[in-house]
Design an enzyme around this catalytic site. Structure first.
Site, PDB file in Angstrom:
ATOM      1  N   GLY A   1       0.821  -1.216   0.000  1.00 39.48           N
ATOM      2  CA  GLY A   1       0.000   0.000   0.000  1.00 39.48           C
ATOM      3  C   GLY A   1       0.848   1.256   0.000  1.00 39.48           C
ATOM      4  O   GLY A   1       2.044   1.202  -0.275  1.00 39.48           O
ATOM      5  N   ASN A   2       0.237   2.385   0.301  1.00 38.45           N
ATOM      6  CA  ASN A   2       0.975   3.650   0.379  1.00 38.45           C
ATOM      7  C   ASN A   2       0.332   4.540   1.446  1.00 38.45           C
ATOM      8  O   ASN A   2      -0.694   4.186   2.028  1.00 38.45           O
ATOM      9  CB  ASN A   2       1.026   4.334  -0.994  1.00 38.45           C
ATOM     10  N   HIS A   3       0.918   5.705   1.670  1.00 34.51           N
ATOM     11  CA  HIS A   3       0.475   6.551   2.787  1.00 34.51           C
ATOM     12  C   HIS A   3      -0.685   7.486   2.451  1.00 34.51           C
ATOM     13  O   HIS A   3      -1.008   8.360   3.246  1.00 34.51           O
ATOM     14  CB  HIS A   3       1.645   7.399   3.292  1.00 34.51           C
ATOM     15  N   SER A   4      -1.300   7.342   1.282  1.00 29.57           N
ATOM     16  CA  SER A   4      -2.374   8.273   0.921  1.00 29.57           C
ATOM     17  C   SER A   4      -3.524   8.190   1.938  1.00 29.57           C
ATOM     18  O   SER A   4      -3.982   7.107   2.275  1.00 29.57           O
ATOM     19  CB  SER A   4      -2.908   7.936  -0.473  1.00 29.57           C
TER      20      SER A   4
END
Ligand SMILES: Cc1cc2nc3c(=O)[nH]c(=O)nc-3n(C[C@H](O)[C@H](O)[C@H](O)COP(=O)(O)O)c2cc1C
Length: 410
Positions: A212-215
């Site tokens: 995933g990512n930090h969005s």
């Protein structure tokens, strides 16, 4: 928070229900959002909360009597009815709803409601028996048929009597949201369809893990609300976020880049503009294990493969369909921001690129962006709250669609 309430004249009608105390919170929220709020209370309402409470919150005199003049030369209900942009009645008692449905005008609130041409937002609050009574239901139906009335709630929950059931007044935050929607309906994007993507996709490794990512989704959600409050029909395609589901728009939830690809393409033929604010994974694990991976050995290799390129496909379809007319992309970079964003703008044939530094933007409430357009224009915006950035981006979308912002709404 969008600007749609700023300087709008709102009359808040408060009637005699136990939820009248929540109307104080509502008045306070409307004032904080920049609205000019005149409170009109029925006599019964003054038994629950004093006019002084509302006067202190709105910094304006509260009207309780039909035969008191607002100014020497003005007839109270006439001047209020003509000046207001929106009438909110919260809480709305069964008694007042019945009066409104019958066209009665026996107090300042009902007289103002009968006289005004402004839209009405009604937040009923009463015991379940009163709400479910066919008389009340008929009154509600009659009212909605005859007038520009939007009803918020009532919700199901604990009532003042101690019972649980339908009849609980909608929360003030939700009523404010609906006030924005109703006031924004005649905005510059009225009748337009806007698709916004938000959040960070999750690419499964196994049933419990993902890449995933930090969005946080904050930017995309702010854009969706900015479009909604300018009158647009909004589809928000959202990857997972911790944000509450916004009201007044169509929310499509997805997990992976592949699901986002499908959801965006499915919405394209109808849309006037597409705003791609989501952080979509470029790569996913080649295989998602069917069962939770066990700890074994010193390391674990993960083979990654490309996910579908949504913007590339959008560009192809756009060439065929002519829609969406406007496509806005986001570039989250950690180096050579403008040069990288400019290259992406060209490669993906976008109309507008919002470039931001990924390290600062992700998860934060503020963002410093540069807007790059297809004509080569570069506009560097100062550090702003994300909802303010959303306003600026939406101003540009309105412009790119050849519409005028002054048409009202936001
Ligand atoms: C303690 C108390 C709580 C009440 N709560 C409600 C209520 O939540 N909803 C409602 O429709 N009426 C409620 N009523 C009845 C109304 O106050 C009554 O119908 C009154 O005539 C309403 O006048 P208005 O519509 O002019 O404000 C309540 C009455 C009392 C005494």
């Amino acid at each position: 928070m969008t600007k749609v309430l700023r300087d709008k004249h709102i009359v808040l009608g408060v009637t005699g229900g136990i939820a009248a105390y929540k109307a104080a919170d509502l008045a306070s929220r409307l004032v904080k959002a920049g609205a000019v709020v005149d409170v009109v209370m029925t006599e019964a309402a003054t038994k629950f909360v004093t006019p002084l409470t509302f006067q202190a919150l709105t910094h304006r005199p509260v009207v309780t009597e039909m035969f008191a003049l607002l100014r020497e030369t003005e007839i109270g209900h006439v001047s209020l009815a003509q000046r207001m942009n929106l009438l909110i009645i919260a809480p709305a008692t069964a008694n007042t709803i019945a009066k409104l449905a019958a066209g009665l005008a026996d107090n300042m609130l009902t007289a103002t409601a009968l006289d005004t041409r402004a839209p009405i937002l009604l937040a009923p609050a009463m015991e379940t028996g009163m709400w479910e009574n066919p008389m009340t239901q008929e009154n509600m139906a009659r009212l909605q048929k005859r007038r520009d009335v939007t009803v918020v709630g009532p919700g199901v929950g604990r009532l003042a009597s101690g019972g649980v059931g339908p009849g609980r007044m909608a929360e003030p935050a939700e009523i404010v949201d609906w006030a924005r929607i109703v006031l924004g309906r005649r905005g510059p994007l009225a009748g337009r369809q806007i698709v916004v993507t938000a959040g960070g996709t999750r690419e499964p490794i196994d049933p419990v893990r993902f890449v995933g990512n930090h969005s946080s989704g904050k930017m995309g959600y702010a854009l969706a609300l900015a479009a909604r409050d300018r009158g647009a029909k909004v589809t928000l395609v959202s990857a997972p976020t911790a944000l509450p589901a916004p009201v007044g728009l169509q929310l499509v939830t997805v997990q992976t880049a592949q699901e986002m690809y499908q959801a965006v393409l499915a919405s394209l033929s109808e849309s006037d503009a597409l705003i791609m604010a989501a952080a979509v994974a470029d790569y996913r694990p080649a295989v998602a294990a069917a069962h939770k991976l066990k700890k074994s050995g010193a390391g674990l290799g993960l083979e990654l493969v490309r996910t579908p390129d949504i913007l590339a496909e959008v560009a192809t379809r756009r060439a065929e369909l002519g829609r969406p007319r406007v496509v806005v992309g986001f570039a989250a970079e950690t180096q050579d921001l403008v040069a990288n964003a400019q290259a992406k703008l060209k490669a993906k044939r976008l109309d507008l690129m919002v470039a931001n530094d990924a390290r600062q933007a992700m998860g934060a409430d503020v963002n410093q962006v540069t807007l790059l357009d297809a004509a080569g224009g570069v506009e560097e915006l100062p550090l702003l709250p994300k909802d303010e950035v959303a306003e600026r981006v939406m101003d540009r979308v309105v412009e790119l669609l050849g519409l005028r912002s002054e048409a009202g709404g936001a």
